[in-house]
Design a protein around this motif. Structure first.
Motif, short mmCIF file in Angstrom:
data_model
loop_
_atom_site.label_atom_id
_atom_site.label_comp_id
_atom_site.label_asym_id
_atom_site.label_seq_id
_atom_site.Cartn_x
_atom_site.Cartn_y
_atom_site.Cartn_z
N UNK A 43 0.80 -1.21 0.00
CA UNK A 43 0.00 0.00 0.00
C UNK A 43 0.84 1.27 0.00
N UNK A 44 2.15 1.13 -0.17
CA UNK A 44 3.04 2.30 -0.23
C UNK A 44 3.98 2.20 -1.43
N UNK A 45 3.45 1.98 -2.63
CA UNK A 45 4.34 1.91 -3.80
C UNK A 45 5.06 3.23 -4.01
N UNK A 46 6.37 3.15 -4.09
CA UNK A 46 7.21 4.33 -4.20
C UNK A 46 8.05 4.56 -2.96
N UNK A 47 7.77 3.81 -1.89
CA UNK A 47 8.53 3.98 -0.65
C UNK A 47 10.01 3.68 -0.85
N UNK A 48 10.33 2.63 -1.62
CA UNK A 48 11.73 2.27 -1.84
C UNK A 48 12.47 3.38 -2.57
N UNK A 49 11.83 3.99 -3.55
CA UNK A 49 12.46 5.09 -4.28
C UNK A 49 12.68 6.29 -3.37
N UNK A 50 11.70 6.57 -2.50
CA UNK A 50 11.84 7.71 -1.60
C UNK A 50 12.97 7.48 -0.60
N UNK A 51 13.08 6.27 -0.07
CA UNK A 51 14.17 5.98 0.87
C UNK A 51 15.51 6.04 0.14
N UNK A 52 15.56 5.53 -1.10
CA UNK A 52 16.79 5.59 -1.87
C UNK A 52 17.28 7.01 -2.08
N UNK A 82 16.46 3.07 -6.34
CA UNK A 82 15.75 1.80 -6.17
C UNK A 82 15.35 1.23 -7.53
N UNK A 83 15.46 -0.08 -7.63
CA UNK A 83 14.91 -0.81 -8.75
C UNK A 83 13.85 -1.77 -8.21
N UNK A 84 13.46 -2.75 -9.00
CA UNK A 84 12.41 -3.65 -8.53
C UNK A 84 12.90 -4.49 -7.36
N UNK A 85 14.06 -5.12 -7.47
CA UNK A 85 14.55 -6.01 -6.42
C UNK A 85 15.49 -5.29 -5.48
N UNK A 86 16.43 -4.55 -6.00
CA UNK A 86 17.49 -3.95 -5.19
C UNK A 86 17.38 -2.43 -5.15
N UNK A 87 17.96 -1.89 -4.11
CA UNK A 87 18.41 -0.49 -4.14
C UNK A 87 19.90 -0.55 -4.41
N UNK A 88 20.34 0.18 -5.40
CA UNK A 88 21.76 0.14 -5.78
C UNK A 88 22.44 1.44 -5.40
N UNK A 89 23.67 1.31 -4.95
CA UNK A 89 24.54 2.43 -4.65
C UNK A 89 25.84 2.16 -5.39
N UNK A 90 26.24 3.03 -6.27
CA UNK A 90 27.45 2.80 -7.05
C UNK A 90 28.29 4.07 -7.09
N UNK A 91 29.58 3.87 -7.20
CA UNK A 91 30.50 5.01 -7.21
C UNK A 91 31.78 4.63 -7.94
N UNK A 92 32.42 5.64 -8.53
CA UNK A 92 33.70 5.45 -9.21
C UNK A 92 34.58 6.66 -8.94
N UNK A 93 35.88 6.40 -8.79
CA UNK A 93 36.85 7.46 -8.52
C UNK A 93 38.23 6.95 -8.90
N UNK A 94 39.23 7.79 -8.74
CA UNK A 94 40.60 7.29 -8.85
C UNK A 94 40.82 6.21 -7.80
N UNK A 95 41.65 5.24 -8.14
CA UNK A 95 41.85 4.11 -7.24
C UNK A 95 42.24 4.51 -5.83
#
Length: 411
Positions: A43-52, A82-95
């Motif tokens: 009953x709260x579709x969109x909650x995952x996106x809001x938390x993300x 957020x996606x359907x199954x996961x919330x993803x966090x990704x990052x890239x930088x110099x090593x």
């Protein structure tokens, strides 16, 4: 040559995967957390996106502005969502900045501030995204197709609904965070220029005491209807359809990917040739492979003028039936293989892309496929094998959705 791969599972369930890339100076990580739309309250579709969105607006001892500033100072390119199954966090930088970035994002996923003053701006942003979907009828058609084809919750869109986003309270969002953000089921993929021991030790320090939680129970609900039309006054009629195929873990996976690509995965594929090039029925037409862990589908799309929509649908369906009944030839198999191999080579040149593939492979397979294995599997395909596989497509389980001013004859 197969790249070296390191892997470690911590006692709390977190899986760490790492693949050095000697020819790059960057390092990247992709963090998959089982906190997507499938795990939010029905009953709260969109909650995952809001938390993300909420978790990046202040974490640890940093407020939203200082958090983003320190990432900019480190030269970190990042994305969260957020996606359907996961919330993803990704990052890239110099090593050299990988470990500091991991430290910052440990706060983001474990100790976000969750300041209530941020909820209304987040709600407004999410509602704007939902409204923008009305201005993008192609995306809307595909979103509604998935909702009808895959059983709930797997057909959910992370974007949610206006009703769900409007109703979500700060307490609702905190409850989702506490329930879904946990190490058991989480996967952290790292690729690029790094020292394995240093990465492993730092991840242990940052996440080793993260307490696992109780898995969220998934209750599947039937999908459907299999035939539907959404009436909307648009310049074009949108046509979207899907039918089942095998998931990534299935022995026939590469045959499934080949069949989908030959149908509509590149610019000389069948749908592009027959629908666009020969008949000029539309500009955009494609077929793609979409998978969850235990199910998958071939998804097709075309957008065309209303007076050409019925013919576009008819030709698309005829090409699918021709693939099922007529097999494939060597030339189109070779073109498909060249396209997928090019994608593999480009993946080898991007630490961000490779880190995402590590995490994705583990989710689907419980292991990481070496690139040499993928290339060998593609080389081994024959037209007969792909044709035999395509002959088994269950077209009776096809879902068809149209969106536009007038309904079509859907068959």
């Amino acid at each position: 040559m197969t790249a070296e791969l390191f892997q470690h599972q911590f006692p709390n369930g977190l899986v760490l995967l790492a693949e050095p890339m000697p020819d790059v100076q960057s390092a990247a990580f992709s963090f998959l957390i089982p906190a997507g739309a499938a795990f939010e309250p029905a009953d709260r579709p969109g909650a995952a996106a809001m938390v993300g969105e909420w978790i990046i607006r202040g974490a640890g001892d940093r407020d939203s502005r200082s958090l983003l500033s320190v990432l900019d100072e480190l030269g970190v390119a990042h994305s969260e969502g957020a996606q359907t199954v996961h919330t993803s966090v990704s990052a890239a930088a110099l090593g050299k900045n990988l470990l500091p970035a991991l430290g910052i994002f440990a706060d983001v996923v474990r100790r976000p501030t969750l300041d209530e003053q941020e909820v209304e701006p987040i709600r407004a942003l999410c509602l704007q995204s939902l409204r923008s979907l009305e201005d993008d009828p192609g995306s809307k058609a595909l979103t509604e197709l998935r909702r009808r084809h895959f059983a709930d919750p797997w057909g959910r869109s992370a974007i949610g609904t206006v009703e769900g986003v409007t109703a979500a309270t700060p307490d609702d969002l905190r409850a989702h965070f506490r329930r879904a953000y946990r190490p058991d089921g989480a996967i952290l993929g790292v690729a690029g220029a790094f020292d394995w021991k240093a990465v492993k030790d730092e991840v242990a320090r940052l996440f080793g005491d993260w307490e696992p939680g109780a898995p969220t129970e998934i209750v599947e609900r039937p999908s459907g209807p299999s035939r539907s039309h959404i009436e909307q006054e648009t310049q074009q009629t949108q046509i979207a359809l899907a039918f089942p195929t095998v998931p990534v873990s299935h022995p026939d996976y590469y045959r499934a990917r080949a069949a989908a690509a030959i149908l509509g995965g590149y610019t000389s594929a069948r749908l592009f040739t027959e629908v666009r090039e020969k008949r000029g029925l539309c500009y955009s037409v494609f077929a793609s492979y979409e998978a969850f862990r235990d199910r998958a589908a071939v998804v097709c799309y075309a957008g065309t003028a209303p007076d050409r929509a019925q013919q576009t649908l008819d030709v698309t369906l005829e090409e699918i039936r021709r693939l099922v009944s007529g097999g494939v030839n060597q030339e189109e198999l070779d073109m498909m293989r060249a396209g997928l191999k090019s994608a593999l080579i480009m993946q080898q040149e991007s630490s961000m892309s490779r880190s995402g593939s590590l995490a994705s492979d583990w989710y689907h397979l419980g292991r990481v496929r070496p690139l040499d294995e993928v290339a060998a599997a593609l080389d081994a395909l024959t037209p007969e094998e792909v044709g035999d596989f395509a002959s088994g497509f269950d077209l009776d389980a096809m879902t068809i959705l149209t969106l536009g001013p007038e309904p079509l004859q859907l068959g």
